[in-house]
Write a protein that holds these residues in place. Structure first.
Motif, mmCIF file in Angstrom:
data_model
loop_
_atom_site.group_PDB
_atom_site.id
_atom_site.type_symbol
_atom_site.label_atom_id
_atom_site.label_comp_id
_atom_site.label_asym_id
_atom_site.label_seq_id
_atom_site.Cartn_x
_atom_site.Cartn_y
_atom_site.Cartn_z
ATOM 1 N N ILE A 30 0.780 -1.449 -0.099
ATOM 2 C CA ILE A 30 -0.161 0.168 -0.013
ATOM 3 C C ILE A 30 0.916 1.211 0.108
ATOM 4 N N VAL A 31 2.129 1.102 0.425
ATOM 5 C CA VAL A 31 2.842 2.254 0.753
ATOM 6 C C VAL A 31 3.653 2.624 -0.888
ATOM 7 N N ASN A 32 3.519 1.847 -1.362
ATOM 8 C CA ASN A 32 4.430 2.170 -2.743
ATOM 9 C C ASN A 32 4.034 3.247 -3.506
ATOM 10 N N GLY A 142 -6.204 -18.622 1.115
ATOM 11 C CA GLY A 142 -5.381 -18.409 0.012
ATOM 12 C C GLY A 142 -5.838 -17.130 -0.535
ATOM 13 N N MET A 143 -7.372 -17.067 -0.682
ATOM 14 C CA MET A 143 -7.895 -15.794 -1.149
ATOM 15 C C MET A 143 -7.091 -14.619 -0.504
ATOM 16 N N GLY A 144 -6.969 -14.552 0.809
ATOM 17 C CA GLY A 144 -6.449 -13.323 1.358
ATOM 18 C C GLY A 144 -5.212 -13.224 1.176
ATOM 19 N N ILE A 145 -4.378 -14.218 0.804
ATOM 20 C CA ILE A 145 -2.941 -14.157 0.291
ATOM 21 C C ILE A 145 -2.766 -13.450 -0.943
ATOM 22 N N VAL A 146 -3.782 -13.941 -2.016
ATOM 23 C CA VAL A 146 -3.731 -13.217 -3.392
ATOM 24 C C VAL A 146 -4.211 -11.750 -3.332
ATOM 25 N N ILE A 147 -5.501 -11.521 -2.532
ATOM 26 C CA ILE A 147 -6.056 -10.202 -2.694
ATOM 27 C C ILE A 147 -5.288 -9.227 -1.858
ATOM 28 N N GLY A 148 -4.560 -9.517 -0.861
ATOM 29 C CA GLY A 148 -3.813 -8.497 -0.172
ATOM 30 C C GLY A 148 -2.974 -7.604 -0.927
ATOM 31 N N PRO A 149 -2.039 -8.231 -1.599
ATOM 32 C CA PRO A 149 -1.120 -7.461 -2.426
ATOM 33 C C PRO A 149 -1.606 -6.533 -3.464
ATOM 34 N N THR A 150 -2.828 -7.451 -3.951
ATOM 35 C CA THR A 150 -3.578 -6.594 -5.142
ATOM 36 C C THR A 150 -4.419 -5.307 -4.391
ATOM 37 N N ILE A 151 -4.847 -5.382 -3.580
ATOM 38 C CA ILE A 151 -5.768 -4.434 -2.945
ATOM 39 C C ILE A 151 -4.949 -3.106 -2.452
#
Length: 526
Positions: A30-32, A142-151
């Motif tokens: 999110i910081v990027n 796994g849904m959380g693992i994938v969604i987190g970096p995308t959100i």
């Protein structure tokens, strides 16, 4: 009524653990998109501001492999609750920071707290499901693992465009407080947590110290290597040596000490080796592509941070729908290797189709590659974790799972570092090639320069300035083309990387875990 209460508690625990895991993963990316704003507000250079990302990543990658030991030493619930509180408190301090280095320090502390939010959440979540439902639980997690970096980039872009950057950290506070209260109230201790005798649990000080030095130095080199011109900088040279010596000593020590913090002897299992390599590749592809895409569309195609984030929504949405089906398939006995093969195919398609983009491509064009990436990551994340522990003894499963999580994080670090370096080098190559093709006697070039000059002169600009402006416009156009080609080469490199690592699938055991083994996996998961 009791059954309803049990269902209510189960729902609360599922929501709490998934939210905590997603919150930790969101903070990795999110910081990027806020670094420009942070550097401007705190009076720092953009290069120094990148430490806000680096500090969190270093702390995260150090703590994740140690979460199994820390959970045993302090008790899983105690460690989990303390980590949520530490993460929440450090989030508040990050948002309140008045200087860059104060922010960097609290980001490091936040990364220490965040390690358990990913790892321990997994074990707590799995405990809520029956053996035959573990596949579904894995799909949800796994849904959380994938969604987190995308959100992360989506949410960060919206906040940066509309509010102060501090809100990036402050939004964690109410979520963290709620998660802490729900953890304290509804998550029970495991039976063995009530009689923990710390005197009987030896602390592997040498192992922990060498891991921190080796992994921390490696993460720094990967994060800062490109901006510091790699081995031209003394700090990179020295820390590379520290990484090699630290990791070398850590591996030697853990293989020879009686009570290792991380039992590396489990790596003798060829199935675990193959799973960890493929998990590394998955992290490489996920984080590498999530880094490349928003940077490309903002720098080359003029997207705002919010628009760049929204462009990634299709991949996130399709993941939300796909993960439960993947988890259910595993629960019904479908062999993980089938999902792994499908995941590799989809990631190769993602990299290849993304590399065909043009500067005129719109959001609809990018939707299909994003969907390939979303489903592909889903097909790799949970099945590879399930595959990693096949053949391990129950007492070795926590070590296998912690190593698998660490390899995913390291893969992500390598993915971002390699994409950054590769894109920079390819930009220089493409720009040189484009410049060499510009011939002064080329009638099309002359016509374009004259057209721009005449347009400027028509607006009252003197001929000399108009000609200089024409060359400036041409140079900008040339740079944009070179940058676009460099980023597209990066996507193609991801596809090639996946193709080259396909042989490691031969190390996987083509077996399906029975319900009893899946239950042991769940119990062992951090």
């Amino acid at each position: 009524m009791a059954a309803n209460n049990n269902k209510f508690v189960k729902v609360i625990i599922v929501i709490t653990t998934i939210t905590a895991a997603i919150m930790e993963l969101i903070d990795t990316s999110i910081v990027n998109v806020a670094l420009n704003n942070i550097s401007g507000t705190l009076g720092a250079t953009l290069e120094d501001a990148s430490w806000v990302v680096t500090a969190y990543a270093i702390a995260n990658v150090i703590i994740i492999p140690l979460t199994g030991f820390l959970s045993r030493y302090f008790g899983r619930k105690n460690y989990y609750l303390a980590s949520i509180i530490l993460f929440t408190l450090s989030s508040y301090m990050c948002g309140s920071s008045s200087s860059l280095w104060m922010l960097v320090f609290w980001r490091f502390v936040q990364g220490i707290g965040g390690g358990a939010l990913l790892s321990v959440s997994q074990g707590i979540l799995f405990d809520q499901f029956k053996p035959e439902e573990k596949g579904i639980a894995g799909g949800i997690f796994g849904m959380g693992i994938v969604i987190g970096p995308t959100i992360g980039p989506i949410l960060g872009g919206y906040i940066v465009d509309n509010y102060h950057w501090a809100l990036i950290f402050d939004i964690n506070i109410p979520i963290g407080i709620a998660a802490a209260l729900l953890t304290w109230k509804f998550i029970d201790k495991k039976p063995d947590e009530y009689n923990i005798n710390k005197k009987t649990i030896p602390i592997d000080y040498m192992g922990i110290l060498s891991l921190a030095i080796g992994v921390g130095a490696l993460q720094y080199v990967l994060e800062k290597g490109q901006s510091d011109d790699w081995f031209q900088a003394a700090s990179i040279r020295y820390l590379t040596i520290a990484a090699v010596l630290g990791m070398g000593f850590f591996i030697w020590w853990e293989l020879h000490t009686k009570n290792p913090a991380i039992n590396l002897r489990v790596m003798k299992n060829r199935n675990l080796i193959g799973s960890n390599v493929l998990t590394f590749v998955c992290g490489f592809g996920l984080f590498g592509s999530v880094y490349l895409f928003p940077v490309m569309v903002q720098r080359v195609m003029g997207y705002t941070p919010t628009e760049a984030g929204l462009s990634m929504v299709p991949g996130a949405l399709v993941t939300i729908f796909a993960m439960p089906f993947i988890g259910a398939g595993l629960g019904k006995g479908i062999k993980p290797i089938y999902f792994v093969i499908l995941g590799f195919i989809l990631f190769i398609l993602h990299g290849y189709t993304s590399s065909l983009a043009t500067q005129d491509a719109n959001n609809w064009w990018f939707s299909m590659p994003q969907i390939f990436r979303g489903v592909g990551t889903g097909c790799l994340t949970v099945p590879l974790l399930s595959q990693a522990v096949v053949g391990l003894k129950p007492q070795d499963m926590p070590y296998g799972i912690s190593l698998n999580n660490m390899f995913r994080q390291l893969g992500g670090a390598f993915g971002i570092a390699i994409m950054n370096t590769y894109a920079t080098n390819r930009y220089a190559t493409h720009r040189s090639d484009l410049v060499s093709n510009l011939q002064a006697n080329n009638p099309m070039l002359t016509e374009r320069l004259n057209g721009i000059s005449q347009a400027m002169a028509a607006k009252g600009v003197n001929p000399i300035t108009a000609k200089q402006t024409a060359y400036g416009v041409l140079d900008h156009s040339l740079s944009n083309q070179a940058q676009m080609q460099a980023y597209l080469d990066g996507f193609l490199l991801i596809a090639i990387f996946f193709v080259c690592t396909i042989p490691f699938m031969l190390l996987l055991k083509n077996e399906t875990m029975d319900a009893e083994t899946r239950a042991k996996v769940a119990a062992a998961a951090h």
